[in-house]
Design an enzyme around this catalytic site. Sequence first.
Site, PDB file in Angstrom:
ATOM      1  N   HIS A  43       0.707  -1.088   0.086  1.00 26.72           N
ATOM      2  CA  HIS A  43      -0.063   0.159  -0.031  1.00 26.72           C
ATOM      3  C   HIS A  43       0.883   1.258   0.032  1.00 26.72           C
ATOM      4  CE1 HIS A  43      -3.457  -2.385   2.358  1.00 26.72           C
ATOM      5  NE2 HIS A  43      -3.714  -2.327   0.969  1.00 26.72           N
TER       6      HIS A  43
ATOM      7  N   GLY B  94      -8.963  -0.602   4.271  1.00 25.19           N
ATOM      8  CA  GLY B  94      -9.758  -0.891   3.359  1.00 25.19           C
ATOM      9  C   GLY B  94     -10.191  -2.146   3.626  1.00 25.19           C
TER      10      GLY B  94
ATOM     11  N   ARG C 110      -7.971 -11.056   5.952  1.00 26.84           N
ATOM     12  CA  ARG C 110      -6.545 -11.623   6.349  1.00 26.84           C
ATOM     13  C   ARG C 110      -6.728 -11.602   7.999  1.00 26.84           C
ATOM     14  NH1 ARG C 110      -4.216  -7.765   2.150  1.00 26.84           N
ATOM     15  NH2 ARG C 110      -4.496  -9.096   0.378  1.00 26.84           N
TER      16      ARG C 110
ATOM     17  N   GLY D 156     -11.395   3.800   6.462  1.00 25.05           N
ATOM     18  CA  GLY D 156     -11.032   4.702   7.238  1.00 25.05           C
ATOM     19  C   GLY D 156     -11.673   5.881   6.792  1.00 25.05           C
TER      20      GLY D 156
HETATM   21  P1  AMP Z   1     -11.302  -0.412  -0.108  1.00 25.68           P
HETATM   22  O1  AMP Z   1     -10.283  -1.914  -0.034  1.00 25.68           O
HETATM   23  O2  AMP Z   1     -10.387   0.964   0.271  1.00 25.68           O
HETATM   24  O3  AMP Z   1     -12.051  -0.213  -1.272  1.00 25.68           O
HETATM   25  O4  AMP Z   1     -12.356  -0.622   1.023  1.00 25.68           O
HETATM   26  C1  AMP Z   1     -13.483  -1.422   1.023  1.00 25.68           C
HETATM   27  C2  AMP Z   1     -14.061  -1.750   2.147  1.00 25.68           C
HETATM   28  O5  AMP Z   1     -14.589  -0.416   2.787  1.00 25.68           O
HETATM   29  C3  AMP Z   1     -15.279  -2.450   2.157  1.00 25.68           C
HETATM   30  O6  AMP Z   1     -15.118  -3.796   2.182  1.00 25.68           O
HETATM   31  C4  AMP Z   1     -16.006  -1.963   3.342  1.00 25.68           C
HETATM   32  O7  AMP Z   1     -15.701  -2.655   4.780  1.00 25.68           O
HETATM   33  C5  AMP Z   1     -15.411  -0.598   3.730  1.00 25.68           C
HETATM   34  N1  AMP Z   1     -16.437   0.424   3.359  1.00 25.68           N
HETATM   35  C6  AMP Z   1     -16.926   1.075   2.120  1.00 25.68           C
HETATM   36  N2  AMP Z   1     -17.720   2.193   2.287  1.00 25.68           N
HETATM   37  C7  AMP Z   1     -17.928   2.336   3.572  1.00 25.68           C
HETATM   38  C8  AMP Z   1     -19.148   2.993   4.364  1.00 25.68           C
HETATM   39  N3  AMP Z   1     -19.764   3.772   3.903  1.00 25.68           N
HETATM   40  N4  AMP Z   1     -19.140   2.655   5.793  1.00 25.68           N
HETATM   41  C9  AMP Z   1     -18.334   1.661   6.266  1.00 25.68           C
HETATM   42  N5  AMP Z   1     -17.439   0.871   5.693  1.00 25.68           N
HETATM   43  C10 AMP Z   1     -17.238   1.184   4.232  1.00 25.68           C
END
Ligand code: AMP
Length: 435
Positions: free
Chosen positions: A211, A241, A272, A363
């Site tokens: 990352h 994420g 994980r 986050g």
């Molecule tokens: P990323 O890998 O950065 O795309 O993050 C994906 C993850 O973000 C998802 O599996 C969710 O757990 C979380 N996520 C996305 N939108 C929201 C939201 N509005 N509130 C809480 N968690 C979220």
Amino acid sequence: MSPAASRDDDDHDSMTTTEGRQPVTAHTPATRVLVLNSGSSSVKYQLLEMRDSSRLAAGLVERIGEETSRLVHTPLAEGLGGKRERTGRIADHAAALEAVAEELARDGLGIDSPDLAAIGHRVVHGGLKFSEPTVVDDAVLKEIERLVPVAPLHNPANLTGIRTARQLRPDLPQVAVFDTAFHTTMPEHAARYAIDTATADAHRIRRYGFHGTSHAYVSRKTAELLGKDPSEVNVIVLHLGNGASASAVEGGRCVDTSMGLTPLEGLVMGTRSGDIDPAVTFHLKRVAGMSVDEIDELLNKKSGLVGLCGDNDMREIRRRVDEGDERAALAFDIYIHRLKKYIGAYTAVLGRVDAVVFTAGVGENAAPVREAAVAGLESLGLAVDAERNTVRSDEPRIISPESAGTVVAVVPTDEELEIARQTFALVGEDRTIDA
Ligand code: AMP
């Protein structure tokens, strides 16, 4: 292998910048960058205009090689139409990139356009050699290939993407931007595992971190938010994420990060486990009779939040917690406990912390995670303001109260923009087109 291996700084007028490339006469600058993120069965892409860092198009090809392949293309430049979708078999990465090229051409943004300065590729593992974005030549490809044993899931797909793009535009600089690069500044005492040195060296076993593009972008943006130069601030970045990692960034340089030889180490993630006693793996093999591949799958795909409560989406977990679901509540508590331990650890590593910053899907969006992660850490100068924490915005923002000793902030990450920026910084000024 210098990062600017193929660059010819003294020859801007003749513009012969990469071996084998045709000379082009200098006049109008080529200012667009296509960013490709190639996975084993998918390709994500964005086309960016670097004069104003705007996005012209974005899209995704998924399930490559299956009958149900799908390409979703979204034009983003003004005056272009809406989202388009194609379904049906896309045989391989070459076919996927050709399909992407066709969609871009339909919008007048074809990759044969002289406006395109370079293609920037996300490459997951750059080992110790690649600490900077690098123009790809045959030697670079060979080195990325040599790293396949430490990144068996990612580097082969990244290589396929680069090779295919090279065939499509052999004259264009292809730039590899490595997920590990930002972490190559980690001191040896943070990067080495305490195992036999000869064995570690023979098999290149050390902590590389991942990352990195996100940690680099977010830590720099945080300095901007504080109105300071990155060299003046110490930041803990929490990239939360589906994959998650923390980093300790001292004066713009990474001094520790939570992921290790692979992305399995560190925080509790969507699927994980993060940190675990390595003896658990011996136990699973000797006592539970599992194979190494089964253990690999268990720890990478069936653990973390999904292993603990059956869900890895934080929205769903919070909904269940609010309804009184005990498994979801325990999963949430384990996730937060690990996060707190890393905040504490990196506070100790940095000595002085100017900001703790949340980024990525969880986050940026999950206010309850941010609130719980810093709850009880007032002695470290950390707190969130309840009202500021619940504001929804795409902008970097401070969520700690005015009085807090350390800033707590949310800084949305933008890995594609960072890849494009690094790519363009390396080759952009060399690429010009006939006026
Ligand atoms: P990323 O890998 O950065 O795309 O993050 C994906 C993850 O973000 C998802 O599996 C969710 O757990 C979380 N996520 C996305 N939108 C929201 C939201 N509005 N509130 C809480 N968690 C979220």
